[in-house]
Scaffold this active site. Sequence first.
Site, PDB file in Angstrom:
ATOM      1  N   LYS A 114       0.823  -1.215   0.000  1.00 21.63           N
ATOM      2  CA  LYS A 114       0.000   0.000   0.000  1.00 21.63           C
ATOM      3  C   LYS A 114       0.858   1.267   0.000  1.00 21.63           C
ATOM      4  CE  LYS A 114      -3.950  -2.312   0.625  1.00 21.63           C
ATOM      5  NZ  LYS A 114      -3.487  -3.725   0.589  1.00 21.63           N
TER       6      LYS A 114
HETATM    7  C1  PLP Z   1      -4.042  -4.797   0.093  1.00 26.30           C
HETATM    8  C2  PLP Z   1      -3.248  -6.026   0.075  1.00 26.30           C
HETATM    9  C3  PLP Z   1      -3.512  -7.034  -0.872  1.00 26.30           C
HETATM   10  C4  PLP Z   1      -4.630  -6.943  -1.856  1.00 26.30           C
HETATM   11  O1  PLP Z   1      -4.430  -5.936  -2.817  1.00 26.30           O
HETATM   12  P1  PLP Z   1      -5.652  -5.404  -3.679  1.00 26.30           P
HETATM   13  O2  PLP Z   1      -5.113  -4.295  -4.468  1.00 26.30           O
HETATM   14  O3  PLP Z   1      -6.688  -4.965  -2.686  1.00 26.30           O
HETATM   15  O4  PLP Z   1      -6.138  -6.548  -4.494  1.00 26.30           O
HETATM   16  C5  PLP Z   1      -2.703  -8.149  -0.854  1.00 26.30           C
HETATM   17  N1  PLP Z   1      -1.724  -8.300   0.053  1.00 26.30           N
HETATM   18  C6  PLP Z   1      -1.455  -7.358   0.971  1.00 26.30           C
HETATM   19  C7  PLP Z   1      -0.373  -7.599   1.959  1.00 26.30           C
HETATM   20  C8  PLP Z   1      -2.201  -6.189   1.002  1.00 26.30           C
HETATM   21  O5  PLP Z   1      -1.927  -5.251   1.918  1.00 26.30           O
END
Ligand code: PLP
Length: 494
Positions: free
Chosen positions: A109
């Site tokens: 993120k």
């Molecule tokens: C948010 C997240 C995901 C999923 O990503 P999306 O873009 O919501 O599909 C997968 N793994 C981790 C560790 C995340 O923080």
Amino acid sequence: MQYRSSRGGGKEFSSKQAIIKGLADDGGLFVPSRMPLVDINFLYQKNDYKDLAFDIMRHFFSDFTEEELKKCIVKAYDEKFDSELIAPVEKVDDFYVLELFHGATSAFKDMALSILPHFLTTSMKSQKMDEEVVILTATSGDTGKAALAGFSGVEGCKIIVFYPDGGVSEIQRKQMVTQEGENVFVVAVKGNFDDAQTGVKKIFSDKKFGEKLLENGYKFSSANSINIGRLVPQIVYYFHAYFQLVRKSEINMGERIDVCVPTGNFGNILAAFYAMQMGLPIEKLIVASNDNNVLVDFIKDGVYDKNREFVLTSSPSMDILVSSNLERLLNFTYGDKETKKHMDELSKSGKYKTENNMIKGCFYADFSTVEEVAETISDLYWNEGYIADTHTAVAIDVSKKYRQKTQSKNKMLVVSTASPFKFPEAVLKAIMEDELGDNLSATALTTKLEEVMGIKAPSGILKALTSEELHDKVVSKEKMKAIIADILKVEQNL
Ligand SMILES: *Cc1c(COP(=O)(O)O)cnc(C)c1O
């Protein structure tokens, strides 16, 4: 470049307007009016992540001046990242791991949330906005901390993060509730992630509440992956990873690769799909899910049905039954009208069926159980000496299943979305099995994992473990609106 709602409506917005609004008025997501085509040979010359980011993002944010966009990029991708490459690619076994966890909060993120606040403040300035922006975010764990870190102390913004009470890991919780900053608020919601996300979406489309806030000088926006200002920065690292493979002579320029992404809200893999549409040579996009495998069924037979048991797994950031960003893929594939129809069906019955499954051509999907994830982590550690977190392990397992099933000989880029230090208990249990004691504290687990890996935990995680807890609000999902009013000191007889 203009943006419109994925559900149509005829209105167009500049990227700055779309970034400020977050979500369209009809509840749809902003989608670009067209997909820019790029010349990969030209982009390949951009060695530095920041230069590449500029040359990709300028297509989408054409109302930013060159100076504005460059400033945002420089502020975002700096020493907060503990890798000079920002998103390095590691060869592990016979696949390539794209590590997206080298930012401030050790989850992918950070790739987008370290730049979104700068997009937002830049947009607000040039739109001459007087209101203070209130960022509302629902998180399954990682978004919350990354958004808090990105927005803390940013002038003209407040941020309120909702997370499912008991639905995030101990370290994720600690990372959030220790967040400092006068403009940050963290609230636990009694319910799961979908309850929190649905609550936030409802508040966004509550016109009366919005007007009430406007009277008080506030305007809502979103840091969830539905904001176009989060999606676009994620396109960059797919190009960057591809070029790293070319530079290391692992692939030839133009060679098609497969990309496997641990998927929850569908933002990360949608960015890969956009990269593919822009001209990046990707053959297949592989959706990796956990036991909440609603997307696997959708990609197999075109039926999206969220009416199923919600399962808590060892990969909580993917414990999701409504993948918001899928709406943008529907829009790209089937257009505004069909998208609106399906989203209406989804909100009425929790279910929709697409006419023909064009999506199958680009995508493949499969899932891993909690046991398979543990086995994958253990195998990787004992055979390759590589430690993957649970989300990454889902993708590694699914990419193996894909290869077995299709005999694809393409090079495989597997996306790694979190540092193992974010989920030390599940990782250590997989490696050490019964030797790991029960009920260890987050600090003890972190120390143990440091020993096993022979490296220090990321500094942000160490800080969260030792800092004071500053946020203790817990509310029912019905009370989310009330707590916002309370935080913002807005009259509440709505
Ligand atoms: C948010 C997240 C995901 C999923 O990503 P999306 O873009 O919501 O599909 C997968 N793994 C981790 C560790 C995340 O923080």
